[in-house]
Design an enzyme around this catalytic site. Sequence first.
Site, PDB file in Angstrom:
ATOM      1  N   ARG A 146       0.832  -1.217   0.000  1.00 24.20           N
ATOM      2  CA  ARG A 146       0.000   0.000   0.000  1.00 24.20           C
ATOM      3  C   ARG A 146       0.858   1.254   0.000  1.00 24.20           C
ATOM      4  O   ARG A 146       0.583   2.213  -0.718  1.00 24.20           O
ATOM      5  CB  ARG A 146      -0.925   0.034   1.221  1.00 24.20           C
ATOM      6  CG  ARG A 146      -2.103  -0.883   1.143  1.00 24.20           C
ATOM      7  CD  ARG A 146      -2.966  -0.775   2.376  1.00 24.20           C
ATOM      8  NE  ARG A 146      -2.147  -0.984   3.578  1.00 24.20           N
ATOM      9  CZ  ARG A 146      -2.487  -0.628   4.798  1.00 24.20           C
ATOM     10  NH1 ARG A 146      -3.629  -0.021   5.019  1.00 24.20           N
ATOM     11  NH2 ARG A 146      -1.700  -0.870   5.820  1.00 24.20           N
TER      12      ARG A 146
ATOM     13  N   ASN B  83      -6.213  -2.448   2.489  1.00 22.68           N
ATOM     14  CA  ASN B  83      -6.140  -3.902   2.611  1.00 22.68           C
ATOM     15  C   ASN B  83      -7.553  -4.461   2.716  1.00 22.68           C
ATOM     16  O   ASN B  83      -8.422  -3.843   3.330  1.00 22.68           O
ATOM     17  CB  ASN B  83      -5.370  -4.317   3.868  1.00 22.68           C
ATOM     18  CG  ASN B  83      -3.874  -4.136   3.724  1.00 22.68           C
ATOM     19  OD1 ASN B  83      -3.342  -4.041   2.632  1.00 22.68           O
ATOM     20  ND2 ASN B  83      -3.186  -4.085   4.847  1.00 22.68           N
TER      21      ASN B  83
END
Length: 133
Positions: free
Chosen positions: A62, A80
């Site tokens: 990320r 996520n």
Amino acid sequence: MKKEIYHNTLKKGIKRMNAFKRLRDAYVIWHANSINIPEFDSSNIVRKKVIFSGRVQKVGFRLELFTMAQRLNLTGWVKNLEDGSVEAELQGEETKVELLITSMKSLKRASVKKCDVINIPLSENREDLTIVR
């Protein structure tokens, strides 16, 4: 006495893990900033929903996506998912969005097994890029 030893050992482990995460994050940011971004001719503005599946959590995925997207002046978010995947909505010039997706699929410390990309309507609001926690 045993309880105190356990808690002290746990605190040391947490400190080590936090130190490791800081090192990993520093490496991820360095890596994302060292990637050569070519000059682009301007292209259509698109918004895409992307789901990356495979080993993409706990590897700085990320943060890498976020850092690269910022460099490419993209907007949207990344988060996520409970199933171990990472989902992102990215808006910006199509060539830049495609470069980002390709870069993330080839990331060595992750292992993207599947990448689903869906075109979605543009967001009219000027939003910042965010990491959803």
